[in-house]
Enzyme design. Structure first.
Site, PDB file in Angstrom:
ATOM      1  N   ASP A  59       0.832  -1.205   0.000  1.00 43.58           N
ATOM      2  CA  ASP A  59       0.000   0.000   0.000  1.00 43.58           C
ATOM      3  C   ASP A  59       0.868   1.257   0.000  1.00 43.58           C
ATOM      4  OD1 ASP A  59      -2.168  -1.647   0.087  1.00 43.58           O
ATOM      5  OD2 ASP A  59      -2.655  -1.279   2.196  1.00 43.58           O
ATOM      6  N   LEU A 109     -10.027   8.247   1.437  1.00 43.96           N
ATOM      7  CA  LEU A 109      -9.395   9.351   2.160  1.00 43.96           C
ATOM      8  C   LEU A 109      -8.063   9.684   1.519  1.00 43.96           C
ATOM      9  CD1 LEU A 109      -9.973   8.355   5.906  1.00 43.96           C
ATOM     10  CD2 LEU A 109     -11.010  10.285   4.713  1.00 43.96           C
ATOM     11  N   LYS A 141      -7.634   4.697  12.576  1.00 38.38           N
ATOM     12  CA  LYS A 141      -8.047   4.270  11.235  1.00 38.38           C
ATOM     13  C   LYS A 141      -8.030   2.746  11.196  1.00 38.38           C
ATOM     14  CE  LYS A 141      -6.999   4.765   6.321  1.00 38.38           C
ATOM     15  NZ  LYS A 141      -6.955   3.320   6.041  1.00 38.38           N
ATOM     16  N   CYS A 443      15.059 -35.945   8.143  1.00 43.24           N
ATOM     17  CA  CYS A 443      15.115 -34.861   9.129  1.00 43.24           C
ATOM     18  C   CYS A 443      16.443 -34.124   9.023  1.00 43.24           C
ATOM     19  CB  CYS A 443      14.939 -35.428  10.537  1.00 43.24           C
ATOM     20  SG  CYS A 443      15.145 -34.177  11.834  1.00 43.24           S
TER      21      CYS A 443
END
Length: 714
Positions: A59, A109, A141, A443
């Protein structure tokens, strides 16, 4: 819509454009050289985010691009085009739900990331309305899924997603099952006949952690973040499934309100934003009413934003910033809106918690239950102020599902105390040099063949003497959530194991202190402190011992439930699966896990050995210092400043009381800390006695068990 080659080009161009700052654009020619490319990459990322719901940048990175475009267009308005991303809000509509028009547009906004942006916003507002000092309402927010709620004549009639801001999706049946959404509210008391309220659907962080813990135990990949979990839940087709997801709705804005004659009430009868949120709170809605602060001037706003950035991880819900709104709604028309956002509000975004980086290699780690977990080593990247250099890839199925390869560019998210998570692979950035991840057959610690039990997604090492498992079991036993042995952290445990001092959990209680004192980094004082901490751990309540045993699927809550129903830990070997299933918090899978653990002779032998070494395995009178809370049930809500909620619950139980996670008419007290949740309102509605933190401290201050005194700040 885009070919793979075109996507690759746009991602590469994105990287280049992210390096450009607004200061670099000095002339119109500079702007013309990049503006079309800038629009192209923003449209591409809009498509990835809103249509595919599959972004390839964070974002924060998107906002950098969007702000650069806005800045260029504001300086050179002749370059604005009708189809510019700044001139519209992208849509997330699908055909799964009916479409419905909002009564008022649900705009986005404008975002800010620093004080300068906030001061510039304040300057524009003051100039537009001609007032020297503006009163702002500042609130968290929420990072959830946006919704709108419509009530007519006091009845809930419609719930919708945000959609494109004008038209959303009608998800009324799903909203109706969210318990924090009142199906009726007395708006008519305030003269309101029809109202539209904007809100956000969220999942409490503790609930989210429980969901992910259960998914990991079942070998399923964790959900990326509470936001995605909430958004995905809202779009389920079956409301019964939605009801199981633990969703909560917060409301934070009245966007439309008229009286029975159709007269607008916003800006006159509903004059101030703060007061409107108070009304919603008093009508029974979950809202940020207690978190909102009315600030006079931008300096107070900035201080409050910084305060919340420091304490964001203590809040029960995921928040990604603060929202600053002009408090006087009557000024909104004068300030106006753009096609994208209102001019009377702005979001102050906290530091980004997503970033893209490259996988360098993959290693495989063995946990205390033998589960083999692939871990990707990354090119170090800063996320939310923390440098992330590795991330769990969960299991083989997770790798295959996301097609993760060594050399891939990946989008990483780190939210609050949630572990870093691979949100997605940026496949469009692949060059062909990436290598598939090969899962081992043996393993990596002891070389034993790995097995994949039927119905599980996890490969396991079944050698209980595997060095990696032994070390992890000891680390867990000594951890804060279990026996809480200070000074015996992971580094010291690994060192003691390598030196042969530790080979099992009981070995903790027979450490060779005479040899430890000779080690580099240890002195007389540190060894004495370690010895004291280990001795003190012998008297921990048995619920902590049960937690420390590391029984699969048994965490702190289930351990406390078991402890409440037995006298000695060894008693559990006499319980059947059916007996266990009758307990709260214990289902079929958990019951079988407990049963299997206590029917393993090696585990019983270990418990008996701990008992011989002085570890308290039975409830003793000493475990309850005084029975001052006998017969009393406490519920805690909100953040306590005196101690953690777990310590407060332990004190109550050590004093003979019961700490519950839910409020009922049988609850004796609800202790309310900062930012209380729905339990507080339920207590009020049921008439349960409320205690603030000071009252609770007054009750316990003279009765705190000695081993907990240093964990309580009076």
């Amino acid at each position: 819509m885009y070919t793979k080659e075109r996507e690759r080009e746009l991602i590469q161009r994105t990287k280049e454009l992210l390096k450009i700052k607004k200061e670099h654009i000095k002339t119109k020619e500079d702007a013309e050289a990049i503006i079309e490319d800038l629009r192209d990459v923003i449209r591409y990322h809009d498509w990835r985010y809103y249509v595919l719901a599959n972004p390839v940048i964070s974002d924060y990175e998107y906002d950098q691009l969007f702000h650069l475009l806005k800045d260029i267009e504001s300086r050179f308005p002749e370059l604005i085009t009708p189809d510019s991303p700044t001139q519209r809000v992208p849509s997330e509509l699908t055909k799964e739900f009916p479409q419905v028009k909002h009564l008022a547009p649900m705009l986005s906004l404008d975002n800010s990331y620093n004080e300068e942006d906030l001061r510039e916003f304040d300057r524009r507002v003051r100039e537009a309305v001609g007032i020297d000092i503006i009163e702002y309402a500042v609130e968290p927010k929420f990072d959830g899924a946006g919704i709108s709620l419509v009530y007519e004549k006091d009845m809930f009639v419609r719930g919708a997603t945000r959609g494109d801001g004008v038209v959303g999706e009608d998800i009324t049946p799903n909203i109706r099952v969210i318990k924090t959404v009142p199906l009726s509210a007395e708006f008519s008391v305030y003269g309101i006949d029809r109202i539209e309220i904007r809100g956000e659907v969220l999942i409490n962080k503790e609930k989210f952690k429980e969901i992910n813990h259960q998914r990991l135990e079942e070998g399923l990949p964790p959900l990326a973040n509470p936001r995605n979990a909430a958004a995905g839940s809202l779009r389920l087709q079956d409301p019964k499934e939605v009801a199981k997801r633990g969703l909560e709705a917060f409301v934070y804005q009245i966007t439309y309100a008229v009286d029975k004659d159709g007269n607008n009430l916003l800006g006159n009868k509903l004059r101030y934003h703060y007061d409107s949120i108070k009304i919603l709170y008093e009508l029974g809605f979950k809202s940020p009413y207690k978190e909102i602060k009315v600030c006079r001037g931008i300096d107070e706003v900035i201080d409050y934003c910084r305060e919340w950035e420091r304490k964001r991880d203590d809040y029960p819900y995921e928040i990604d910033g603060m929202v600053i709104k002009v408090n006087d709604i009557s000024l909104y028309d004068r300030l106006g809106v753009t096609s994208h956002h209102p001019r009377w509000a702005i979001a102050f975004k906290f530091r980004a918690r997503q970033a893209t980086t490259k996988i360098i290699k993959v290693v495989f780690q063995v946990g205390r239950t033998g589960a083999v977990t692939p871990v990707a080593k990354l090119e170090p990247v800063e996320i939310g102020g923390v440098t992330v250099s590795s991330v769990s890839l969960i299991n083989e199925d997770f790798i295959k599902e996301k097609d993760i390869r060594v050399g891939d560019l990946v989008l990483i998210e780190r939210a609050g105390d949630v572990i870093p998570y691979v949100v997605k692979v940026v496949t469009e950035a692949r060059t062909g040099k990436e290598k598939p991840i090969q899962f081992p057959k043996e393993c990596p610690s002891c070389g034993s063949p790995l097995v994949k039990p039927a119905g599980e997604a996890v490969w396991r090492c079944i050698n209980i003497n595997c060095p990696a498992q032994v070390v992890e079991r000891i680390i867990y036993f000594a951890s804060k959530d279990a026996m809480d042995i200070r000074g015996l952290g992971e580094a010291n445990i690994r060192k003691f194991y390598q030196l042969g001092f530790l080979r099992s959990i009981p070995d903790i209680y027979r450490l060779p202190y005479d040899k430890i004192i000779q080690l580099e980094g240890f002195g007389q004082k540190s060894v004495e402190n370690l010895k004291k901490a280990i001795e003190e751990s012998k008297n921990r309540p048995i619920n902590r011992l049960i937690t420390g045993l590391g029984i699969r699927f048994v965490g702190k809550v289930t351990a406390r439930t078991l402890a409440e129903n037995i006298n000695c830990v060894e008693d559990l070997k006499d319980w059947s699966v059916e007996d266990l299933e009758r307990l709260p918090d214990v289902g079929y899978v958990v019951a079988h896990s407990i049963y299997d653990f206590f029917h393993n002779p090696d585990n019983i032998k270990m418990i008996q050995e701990l008992k011989r070494l002085g570890v308290q395995t039975c409830k003793e009178k000493e475990e309850v210092v005084e029975n001052i809370f006998e017969g009393k049930t406490f519920v805690f809500t909100g953040t306590l400043s005196c101690c953690s909620r777990e310590i407060a619950q332990e004190i109550v139980e050590r004093l003979g009381g019961h700490a519950s996670s839910s409020v009922s008419r049988k609850t004796s007290y609800v202790v309310v800390g900062e930012n209380p949740g729905s339990k507080y309102r339920k207590a009020l509605s049921l008439g349960v006695q409320i205690l603030d933190e000071k009252q609770f401290i007054e009750m316990i201050k003279d009765h705190i068990p000695d081993d907990l005194k240093d964990k309580v700040h009076l």
